[in-house]
Write a protein that holds these residues in place. Sequence first.
Motif, PDB file in Angstrom:
ATOM      1  N   THR A  10       0.758  -1.187   0.046  1.00 43.09           N
ATOM      2  CA  THR A  10       0.177  -0.046  -0.102  1.00 43.09           C
ATOM      3  C   THR A  10       0.828   1.371  -0.146  1.00 43.09           C
ATOM      4  O   THR A  10       0.616   2.307  -0.776  1.00 43.09           O
ATOM      5  CB  THR A  10      -1.029   0.201   1.438  1.00 43.09           C
ATOM      6  OG1 THR A  10      -1.808  -1.051   1.281  1.00 43.09           O
ATOM      7  CG2 THR A  10      -1.680   1.292   1.182  1.00 43.09           C
ATOM      8  N   THR A  40      -2.258 -10.848  -9.211  1.00 42.14           N
ATOM      9  CA  THR A  40      -3.725 -10.347  -9.214  1.00 42.14           C
ATOM     10  C   THR A  40      -4.680 -10.068  -8.253  1.00 42.14           C
ATOM     11  O   THR A  40      -5.657  -9.441  -8.464  1.00 42.14           O
ATOM     12  CB  THR A  40      -4.381 -11.358 -10.522  1.00 42.14           C
ATOM     13  OG1 THR A  40      -4.617 -12.661  -9.430  1.00 42.14           O
ATOM     14  CG2 THR A  40      -3.544 -11.757 -11.578  1.00 42.14           C
ATOM     15  N   GLU A  41      -4.099 -10.600  -6.951  1.00 36.04           N
ATOM     16  CA  GLU A  41      -5.050 -10.113  -5.863  1.00 36.04           C
ATOM     17  C   GLU A  41      -4.998  -8.415  -5.474  1.00 36.04           C
ATOM     18  O   GLU A  41      -4.005  -7.937  -6.056  1.00 36.04           O
ATOM     19  CB  GLU A  41      -4.419 -10.940  -4.701  1.00 36.04           C
ATOM     20  CG  GLU A  41      -3.123 -10.542  -4.087  1.00 36.04           C
ATOM     21  CD  GLU A  41      -1.982 -10.966  -4.921  1.00 36.04           C
ATOM     22  OE1 GLU A  41      -0.858 -10.966  -4.024  1.00 36.04           O
ATOM     23  OE2 GLU A  41      -2.250 -11.584  -5.869  1.00 36.04           O
ATOM     24  N   ALA A  42      -6.080  -8.216  -4.864  1.00 33.47           N
ATOM     25  CA  ALA A  42      -6.017  -6.640  -4.422  1.00 33.47           C
ATOM     26  C   ALA A  42      -4.916  -6.426  -3.435  1.00 33.47           C
ATOM     27  O   ALA A  42      -4.163  -7.125  -2.889  1.00 33.47           O
ATOM     28  CB  ALA A  42      -7.532  -6.524  -3.701  1.00 33.47           C
ATOM     29  N   GLY A  43      -4.797  -5.078  -3.198  1.00 32.43           N
ATOM     30  CA  GLY A  43      -3.673  -4.787  -2.394  1.00 32.43           C
ATOM     31  C   GLY A  43      -3.915  -5.007  -0.879  1.00 32.43           C
ATOM     32  O   GLY A  43      -5.128  -5.227  -0.646  1.00 32.43           O
ATOM     33  N   GLY A  47      -6.723  -2.168  -2.049  1.00 31.70           N
ATOM     34  CA  GLY A  47      -6.489  -1.339  -3.243  1.00 31.70           C
ATOM     35  C   GLY A  47      -6.483  -2.292  -4.519  1.00 31.70           C
ATOM     36  O   GLY A  47      -6.426  -3.347  -4.273  1.00 31.70           O
ATOM     37  N   VAL A  48      -6.185  -1.697  -5.612  1.00 31.26           N
ATOM     38  CA  VAL A  48      -6.151  -2.143  -6.843  1.00 31.26           C
ATOM     39  C   VAL A  48      -4.976  -3.186  -6.906  1.00 31.26           C
ATOM     40  O   VAL A  48      -4.058  -2.903  -6.173  1.00 31.26           O
ATOM     41  CB  VAL A  48      -6.201  -1.430  -7.843  1.00 31.26           C
ATOM     42  CG1 VAL A  48      -7.440  -0.330  -7.832  1.00 31.26           C
ATOM     43  CG2 VAL A  48      -4.945  -0.476  -8.093  1.00 31.26           C
ATOM     44  N   PRO A  49      -4.885  -4.319  -7.652  1.00 33.41           N
ATOM     45  CA  PRO A  49      -3.565  -4.880  -7.498  1.00 33.41           C
ATOM     46  C   PRO A  49      -2.628  -4.085  -8.140  1.00 33.41           C
ATOM     47  O   PRO A  49      -2.796  -3.116  -9.076  1.00 33.41           O
ATOM     48  CB  PRO A  49      -3.968  -6.052  -8.929  1.00 33.41           C
ATOM     49  CG  PRO A  49      -5.596  -6.078  -8.632  1.00 33.41           C
ATOM     50  CD  PRO A  49      -6.169  -4.662  -8.355  1.00 33.41           C
ATOM     51  N   GLN A  52      -2.113  -3.313 -11.875  1.00 32.37           N
ATOM     52  CA  GLN A  52      -3.188  -2.444 -12.549  1.00 32.37           C
ATOM     53  C   GLN A  52      -2.651  -0.891 -12.119  1.00 32.37           C
ATOM     54  O   GLN A  52      -2.816  -0.109 -12.956  1.00 32.37           O
ATOM     55  CB  GLN A  52      -4.451  -2.718 -11.852  1.00 32.37           C
ATOM     56  CG  GLN A  52      -5.646  -1.653 -12.347  1.00 32.37           C
ATOM     57  CD  GLN A  52      -7.076  -1.894 -11.617  1.00 32.37           C
ATOM     58  OE1 GLN A  52      -7.217  -2.773 -11.380  1.00 32.37           O
ATOM     59  NE2 GLN A  52      -7.717  -0.780 -11.392  1.00 32.37           N
ATOM     60  N   TRP A  53      -2.233  -0.722 -10.766  1.00 29.17           N
ATOM     61  CA  TRP A  53      -1.670   0.556 -10.501  1.00 29.17           C
ATOM     62  C   TRP A  53      -0.678   0.668 -11.540  1.00 29.17           C
ATOM     63  O   TRP A  53      -0.317   1.892 -11.798  1.00 29.17           O
ATOM     64  CB  TRP A  53      -1.235   0.557  -9.068  1.00 29.17           C
ATOM     65  CG  TRP A  53      -0.602   1.657  -8.588  1.00 29.17           C
ATOM     66  CD1 TRP A  53      -1.317   2.764  -8.077  1.00 29.17           C
ATOM     67  CD2 TRP A  53       0.784   2.033  -8.641  1.00 29.17           C
ATOM     68  NE1 TRP A  53      -0.438   3.613  -7.647  1.00 29.17           N
ATOM     69  CE2 TRP A  53       0.668   3.375  -8.319  1.00 29.17           C
ATOM     70  CE3 TRP A  53       1.885   1.331  -9.127  1.00 29.17           C
ATOM     71  CZ2 TRP A  53       2.020   4.081  -7.928  1.00 29.17           C
ATOM     72  CZ3 TRP A  53       3.128   2.157  -9.210  1.00 29.17           C
ATOM     73  CH2 TRP A  53       3.182   3.548  -8.598  1.00 29.17           C
ATOM     74  N   HIS A  54       0.132  -0.095 -11.660  1.00 25.56           N
ATOM     75  CA  HIS A  54       1.527   0.161 -12.512  1.00 25.56           C
ATOM     76  C   HIS A  54       1.176   0.550 -13.913  1.00 25.56           C
ATOM     77  O   HIS A  54       1.759   1.520 -14.486  1.00 25.56           O
ATOM     78  CB  HIS A  54       2.670  -1.099 -12.536  1.00 25.56           C
ATOM     79  CG  HIS A  54       3.701  -0.717 -13.166  1.00 25.56           C
ATOM     80  ND1 HIS A  54       4.094  -1.418 -14.305  1.00 25.56           N
ATOM     81  CD2 HIS A  54       4.951  -0.228 -12.622  1.00 25.56           C
ATOM     82  CE1 HIS A  54       5.280  -0.882 -14.385  1.00 25.56           C
ATOM     83  NE2 HIS A  54       5.825  -0.157 -13.824  1.00 25.56           N
ATOM     84  N   GLU A  56      -1.287   2.139 -14.839  1.00 27.57           N
ATOM     85  CA  GLU A  56      -1.713   3.373 -14.776  1.00 27.57           C
ATOM     86  C   GLU A  56      -0.745   4.442 -14.293  1.00 27.57           C
ATOM     87  O   GLU A  56      -1.043   5.718 -14.343  1.00 27.57           O
ATOM     88  CB  GLU A  56      -2.832   3.563 -13.888  1.00 27.57           C
ATOM     89  CG  GLU A  56      -4.256   2.874 -13.966  1.00 27.57           C
ATOM     90  CD  GLU A  56      -5.122   2.356 -12.988  1.00 27.57           C
ATOM     91  OE1 GLU A  56      -4.900   3.138 -11.560  1.00 27.57           O
ATOM     92  OE2 GLU A  56      -6.214   2.077 -13.059  1.00 27.57           O
TER      93      GLU A  56
END
Length: 226
Positions: A10, A40-43, A47-49, A52-54, A56
């Motif tokens: 996080t 692939t799991e949530a933070g 939060g988003v995996p 996905q964050w990367h 963006e």
Amino acid sequence: MKIAVFGTGTVGPAVAGALAKLGHDVVIGTRDPQATLARTEAGPMGGVPFAQWHAEHGEISLTTFAEAAAGSEIVVNATNGTGSLDALAAAGAANLAGKVIVDIANPLDFSQGFPPSLNPVNTDSLGEQIQRAFPDARVVKTLNTMNAGIMVDPASVAGGDHSVFVSGNDADAKTVVAGLLADLGHRDIIDLGDITTARGTEMLLPIWLRLWGAFGNADFNFKIAR
């Protein structure tokens, strides 16, 4: 500045994103970049995996601890406290020599369940352990007494009217870190002294955890009234 942020939970992405927005050249270090991107799991806080964050945040590259440290001027340790020494060892002492290590981790021990205890505690601290392990680096403990959102957006609580602490042996390193904190929006920056004072800020975590439970959220921080 060229800044390497260690940690993909996080805190690491939050800090990396905020520093990149300030115009710094930021890279995230991890043990195995491909394995990190495959998660692939949530933070850990919902939060988003990370992948996905990367996706963006294309301006922030992901590489190994060693490569991230080698190309940086500052290293931010946002790893899990129990793994911080191993992560920094993987970065390599030569890659950390002379550099500022901003330590925002806490030595939380969950081996006996929740709430965690601290290890080390009282006569030592994670900040001190890092400084001893890497004597040629300049360790500054800070930001470990608040959640990630407040670290990067202090105005989100009480308009920013609260305190952040710094501990470290090197005055110039603390000046550099205080400048980054001010750029993030922190106004009451309190220099506690040398790295041994990190014991005190790490020992705030037990009460921080109790307050989190009492309030039902982590949207708070400590203020020192003088």
